[in-house]
Scaffold this motif. Structure first.
Motif, PDB file in Angstrom:
ATOM      1  N   GLN A 100      63.843  30.718   6.420  1.00  0.00           N
ATOM      2  CA  GLN A 100      64.632  29.579   6.867  1.00  0.00           C
ATOM      3  C   GLN A 100      66.118  29.803   6.577  1.00  0.00           C
ATOM      4  OE1 GLN A 100      63.578  25.869   5.088  1.00  0.00           O
ATOM      5  NE2 GLN A 100      64.717  24.662   6.567  1.00  0.00           N
ATOM      6  N   GLY A 101      66.417  30.393   5.412  1.00  0.00           N
ATOM      7  CA  GLY A 101      67.807  30.682   5.072  1.00  0.00           C
ATOM      8  C   GLY A 101      68.439  31.671   6.029  1.00  0.00           C
ATOM      9  N   ILE A 102      67.654  32.635   6.489  1.00  0.00           N
ATOM     10  CA  ILE A 102      68.169  33.619   7.458  1.00  0.00           C
ATOM     11  C   ILE A 102      68.395  32.945   8.805  1.00  0.00           C
ATOM     12  CG2 ILE A 102      67.535  35.679   8.777  1.00  0.00           C
ATOM     13  CD1 ILE A 102      66.131  36.684   6.205  1.00  0.00           C
ATOM     14  N   TRP A 110      75.722  32.044   1.622  1.00  0.00           N
ATOM     15  CA  TRP A 110      75.525  32.113   0.177  1.00  0.00           C
ATOM     16  C   TRP A 110      75.871  33.509  -0.340  1.00  0.00           C
ATOM     17  CZ3 TRP A 110      72.177  34.723  -3.193  1.00  0.00           C
ATOM     18  CH2 TRP A 110      72.121  34.214  -4.492  1.00  0.00           C
ATOM     19  N   PHE A 111      75.371  34.548   0.354  1.00  0.00           N
ATOM     20  CA  PHE A 111      75.676  35.920  -0.069  1.00  0.00           C
ATOM     21  C   PHE A 111      77.165  36.225   0.051  1.00  0.00           C
ATOM     22  CE2 PHE A 111      71.099  37.053   0.342  1.00  0.00           C
ATOM     23  CZ  PHE A 111      70.974  37.642  -0.911  1.00  0.00           C
ATOM     24  N   GLU A 116      82.208  37.445  -2.663  1.00  0.00           N
ATOM     25  CA  GLU A 116      83.627  37.163  -2.931  1.00  0.00           C
ATOM     26  C   GLU A 116      83.858  36.845  -4.410  1.00  0.00           C
ATOM     27  OE1 GLU A 116      84.608  34.037  -0.225  1.00  0.00           O
ATOM     28  OE2 GLU A 116      84.465  35.350   1.519  1.00  0.00           O
ATOM     29  N   ALA A 117      82.957  36.070  -4.998  1.00  0.00           N
ATOM     30  CA  ALA A 117      83.084  35.736  -6.420  1.00  0.00           C
ATOM     31  C   ALA A 117      82.963  37.001  -7.266  1.00  0.00           C
ATOM     32  CB  ALA A 117      82.011  34.728  -6.821  1.00  0.00           C
ATOM     33  N   PHE A 118      82.086  37.905  -6.892  1.00  0.00           N
ATOM     34  CA  PHE A 118      81.933  39.157  -7.629  1.00  0.00           C
ATOM     35  C   PHE A 118      83.188  40.007  -7.508  1.00  0.00           C
ATOM     36  CE2 PHE A 118      80.649  43.661  -7.712  1.00  0.00           C
ATOM     37  CZ  PHE A 118      80.201  43.730  -9.022  1.00  0.00           C
ATOM     38  N   ARG A 119      83.752  40.087  -6.307  1.00  0.00           N
ATOM     39  CA  ARG A 119      84.983  40.873  -6.117  1.00  0.00           C
ATOM     40  C   ARG A 119      86.129  40.305  -6.948  1.00  0.00           C
ATOM     41  NH1 ARG A 119      84.581  41.649   0.379  1.00  0.00           N
ATOM     42  NH2 ARG A 119      83.073  43.350   0.332  1.00  0.00           N
TER      43      ARG A 119
END
Length: 133
Positions: A100-102, A110-111, A116-119
């Protein structure tokens, strides 16, 4: 085991009935039973090879219909059946959520946010490490 040991000794004596006392048979039998578990690792391959168990089982299982095969396997899994049903339900639920998310695009968003948060974290962390040294 003692009974079989007596038969073996009787056969060795040629049927002459010159056998040792019962206490000796009990003693020998108990020592053999005590030491047997230490030698099972050597017995299994010998018995499998001698009796041809693997080939016999393979042949017989290939001849089984799917219904017969299911009847053979069902008692093995019967005690764990509830666990298997619950695990299957949970995994199906998770797979459905991912699907469903796909489909809705939510998973991609979300990914992207997480990437972006990881970068940001990685670049901020590397600047902090260079300013510390």
């Amino acid at each position: 085991f003692t009974r079989n040991l007596k038969k073996f000794a009787y056969g060795l004596s040629g049927g002459l009935m010159c056998l040792p006392g019962a206490s000796l048979f009990k003693s020998v039998a108990s020592k053999a039973i005590e030491k047997l578990p230490n030698h099972l690792h050597a017995l299994h391959p010998y018995v499998d090879k001698t009796l041809g168990l693997q080939q016999t089982l393979r042949t017989q299982m290939e001849l089984m219909t799917s219904e017969k095969f299911e009847r053979v396997l069902h008692p093995i899994f019967e005690e764990d059946e509830l666990t298997l049903i619950i695990a299957g339900g949970f995994l199906g639920f998770v797979a459905g959520l991912i699907q469903q998310g796909i489909e809705t695009g939510y998973l991609a968003k979300w990914f992207t946010k997480k990437r972006e948060a990881f970068r940001r974290w990685r670049t901020d962390g590397s600047r902090a490490a260079t300013t510390d040294s």
